[in-house]
Design a protein around this motif. Structure first.
Motif, mmCIF file in Angstrom:
data_model
loop_
_atom_site.group_PDB
_atom_site.id
_atom_site.type_symbol
_atom_site.label_atom_id
_atom_site.label_comp_id
_atom_site.label_asym_id
_atom_site.label_seq_id
_atom_site.Cartn_x
_atom_site.Cartn_y
_atom_site.Cartn_z
ATOM 1 N N ASN A 144 0.883 -1.154 0.000
ATOM 2 C CA ASN A 144 0.000 0.000 0.000
ATOM 3 C C ASN A 144 0.922 1.206 0.000
ATOM 4 O O ASN A 144 1.740 1.365 0.903
ATOM 5 N N LEU A 145 0.824 2.036 -0.999
ATOM 6 C CA LEU A 145 1.775 3.129 -1.134
ATOM 7 C C LEU A 145 1.707 4.117 0.019
ATOM 8 O O LEU A 145 2.622 4.910 0.221
ATOM 9 N N GLU A 146 0.653 4.061 0.785
ATOM 10 C CA GLU A 146 0.574 4.920 1.965
ATOM 11 C C GLU A 146 1.102 4.217 3.206
ATOM 12 O O GLU A 146 1.382 4.855 4.210
ATOM 13 N N ASP A 147 1.224 2.888 3.145
ATOM 14 C CA ASP A 147 1.711 2.116 4.272
ATOM 15 C C ASP A 147 2.916 1.295 3.804
ATOM 16 O O ASP A 147 3.573 1.639 2.842
ATOM 17 N N GLY A 148 3.201 0.231 4.470
ATOM 18 C CA GLY A 148 4.275 -0.669 4.038
ATOM 19 C C GLY A 148 5.655 -0.058 4.114
ATOM 20 O O GLY A 148 6.568 -0.481 3.410
ATOM 21 N N ILE A 149 5.833 0.957 4.969
ATOM 22 C CA ILE A 149 7.139 1.610 5.036
ATOM 23 C C ILE A 149 7.593 1.786 6.481
ATOM 24 O O ILE A 149 8.155 2.795 6.857
ATOM 25 N N GLY A 150 7.352 0.798 7.324
ATOM 26 C CA GLY A 150 7.905 0.799 8.668
ATOM 27 C C GLY A 150 7.036 1.521 9.677
ATOM 28 O O GLY A 150 5.914 1.913 9.371
ATOM 29 N N PRO A 151 7.513 1.639 10.909
ATOM 30 C CA PRO A 151 8.908 1.356 11.301
ATOM 31 C C PRO A 151 9.237 -0.109 11.540
ATOM 32 O O PRO A 151 10.414 -0.451 11.614
ATOM 33 N N ASP A 152 8.217 -0.973 11.662
ATOM 34 C CA ASP A 152 8.530 -2.391 11.857
ATOM 35 C C ASP A 152 7.627 -3.299 11.035
ATOM 36 O O ASP A 152 7.539 -4.490 11.291
ATOM 37 N N GLU A 153 6.961 -2.753 10.033
ATOM 38 C CA GLU A 153 6.178 -3.515 9.061
ATOM 39 C C GLU A 153 6.496 -2.971 7.676
ATOM 40 O O GLU A 153 6.524 -1.752 7.476
ATOM 41 N N TRP A 154 6.717 -3.894 6.722
ATOM 42 C CA TRP A 154 7.186 -3.470 5.406
ATOM 43 C C TRP A 154 6.532 -4.295 4.308
ATOM 44 O O TRP A 154 6.247 -5.482 4.498
ATOM 45 N N ASP A 155 6.331 -3.670 3.161
ATOM 46 C CA ASP A 155 6.127 -4.433 1.944
ATOM 47 C C ASP A 155 7.441 -4.392 1.163
ATOM 48 O O ASP A 155 8.394 -3.716 1.559
ATOM 49 N N CYS A 156 7.526 -5.147 0.066
ATOM 50 C CA CYS A 156 8.804 -5.286 -0.635
ATOM 51 C C CYS A 156 9.299 -3.965 -1.204
ATOM 52 O O CYS A 156 10.456 -3.575 -1.010
ATOM 53 N N SER A 157 8.428 -3.238 -1.893
ATOM 54 C CA SER A 157 8.846 -1.981 -2.506
ATOM 55 C C SER A 157 9.087 -0.904 -1.460
ATOM 56 O O SER A 157 9.958 -0.043 -1.634
ATOM 57 N N GLY A 158 8.324 -0.950 -0.357
ATOM 58 C CA GLY A 158 8.533 0.008 0.714
ATOM 59 C C GLY A 158 9.886 -0.168 1.383
ATOM 60 O O GLY A 158 10.558 0.807 1.725
ATOM 61 N N LEU A 159 10.309 -1.426 1.560
ATOM 62 C CA LEU A 159 11.613 -1.694 2.146
ATOM 63 C C LEU A 159 12.720 -1.172 1.239
ATOM 64 O O LEU A 159 13.675 -0.538 1.700
ATOM 65 N N LEU A 160 12.599 -1.424 -0.066
ATOM 66 C CA LEU A 160 13.597 -0.935 -1.018
ATOM 67 C C LEU A 160 13.635 0.589 -1.013
ATOM 68 O O LEU A 160 14.714 1.193 -0.941
ATOM 69 N N TRP A 161 12.474 1.215 -1.079
ATOM 70 C CA TRP A 161 12.411 2.674 -1.099
ATOM 71 C C TRP A 161 13.020 3.257 0.170
ATOM 72 O O TRP A 161 13.837 4.180 0.110
ATOM 73 N N PHE A 162 12.649 2.722 1.312
ATOM 74 C CA PHE A 162 13.100 3.257 2.590
ATOM 75 C C PHE A 162 14.614 3.169 2.733
ATOM 76 O O PHE A 162 15.272 4.126 3.182
#
Length: 325
Positions: free
Chosen positions: A203-221
């Motif tokens: 979810n482009l609004e979620d998935g970016i931490g601080p302790d939960e990630w999606d694949c693209s969010g982890l790469l972006w972060f």
């Protein structure tokens, strides 16, 4: 850590430029009979250089992370960098005089942290510079040993400066400086710091931490937090793939047009830890030993899995995010 050995400057036996990834001094000829003139105020430091008898050239790196030229009229250096982690690397260099102007090409390079502090490479002459005699078509090469530079905790980039002419030859010699960034290994380490975190469906609004990630969010972060990496847009893995393919397709053959945020396409046989691998609907870091590292799914969370768990997208290539400025 000082270099174990360097090749001294020798006269080139051929006007043809050596093939890439081949020894820059293959078949180098006779010893020089003259010394380089006194070099003063080279790259901001007073130095004197003497060219000695030829020595065996250090072998180039067979599979560097990046290989580029740094040059100005009359002088060209070919630089290979293999990033070994967040604070170490191997660097192989070659320096060539390309003009009959009697000016001495000079090379200097240094390991830098994010703010630009660091330490210079010390060449075999005991100085933080290497020169070849001017106006003779001379070449020199060396390096290739592991460099774990003192004084910096993160090897953010390699700063390379090439000049043609010294202050005693010309008050204003030409010079060119390039900075080669260690984005991939630093981003990968940031990703490893998230091992064991939970998966968050994309979810482009979620998935970016601080302790939960999606694949693209982890790469972006991870890349977003690498010092000196230009800010980039949060994208789905599909759009990240499109971005990488388009960036890589725009490269010149000699990579002379690389920018501060760029991508090179990597054959699977040349893949390295930290490279990016795309699948349909997923993106991972390559982790070495046939493994990938990513936020895979709810069951696996953030961690390792076989790199061939699914077909690799496109023609099976990997992608390396790089930066040169």
């Amino acid at each position: 850590m000082l270099p174990v050995s360097e090749a001294r400057a020798t006269r080139s036996t051929s006007s043809a430029k050596p093939a890439r990834r081949r020894p820059a001094l293959a078949g180098a000829g006779k010893a020089l009979s003259t010394a380089v003139a006194a070099l003063a105020m080279v790259l901001g430091a007073g130095v004197v250089g003497v060219v000695g008898a030829p020595a065996a050239a250090a072998a180039p790196i067979s599979n560097p992370s990046l290989e580029i030229e740094v040059k100005c009229p009359g002088a060209v250096a070919e630089i290979q960098v293999e990033w070994l982690g967040t604070r170490s690397a191997r660097v192989h260099w070659s320096l060539e005089d390309t003009a009959a102007d009697q000016k001495s090409p000079v090379l200097k390079y240094a390991a830098r942290n994010a703010p630009g502090d660091g330490t210079s490479w010390i060449f075999q002459n005991g100085q933080p510079w290497m020169a070849v005699d001017g106006g003779r078509g001379d070449t020199a090469s060396g390096g290739g040993t592991t460099w774990d530079p003192e004084g910096i905790t993160q090897f953010n980039h390699l700063e390379v400066k090439v000049s043609n002419g010294t202050s005693d030859q010309d008050p204003t010699p030409c010079s060119e400086t390039k900075r080669i960034y260690n984005y991939g290994m630093i981003a990968y380490q940031y990703a490893l710091n998230q091992e064991g975190d939970e998966y968050q469906s994309e979810n482009l609004e979620d998935g970016i931490g601080p302790d939960e990630w999606d694949c693209s969010g982890l790469l972006w972060f991870t890349y977003q937090n690498v010092p000196n990496f230009p800010s980039w847009t949060r994208m789905s893995s599909a759009n990240q793939y499109t971005w990488a393919v388009e960036k890589a397709a725009d490269n010149h053959t000699d990579l002379s047009n690389l920018t501060s945020q760029d991508v090179i396409k990597v054959d699977p046989s040349d893949r390295k830890v930290g490279d990016i691998v795309f699948y349909n609907g997923h993106v991972s870091f390559y982790a070495g030993d046939g493994r990938a590292f990513s936020a895979l799914n709810e069951a696996s969370g953030v961690g390792y899995n076989p790199v061939n768990w699914a077909p690799i997208r496109g023609d099976g290539s990997y992608y390396r995010i790089v930066g040169v400025r």
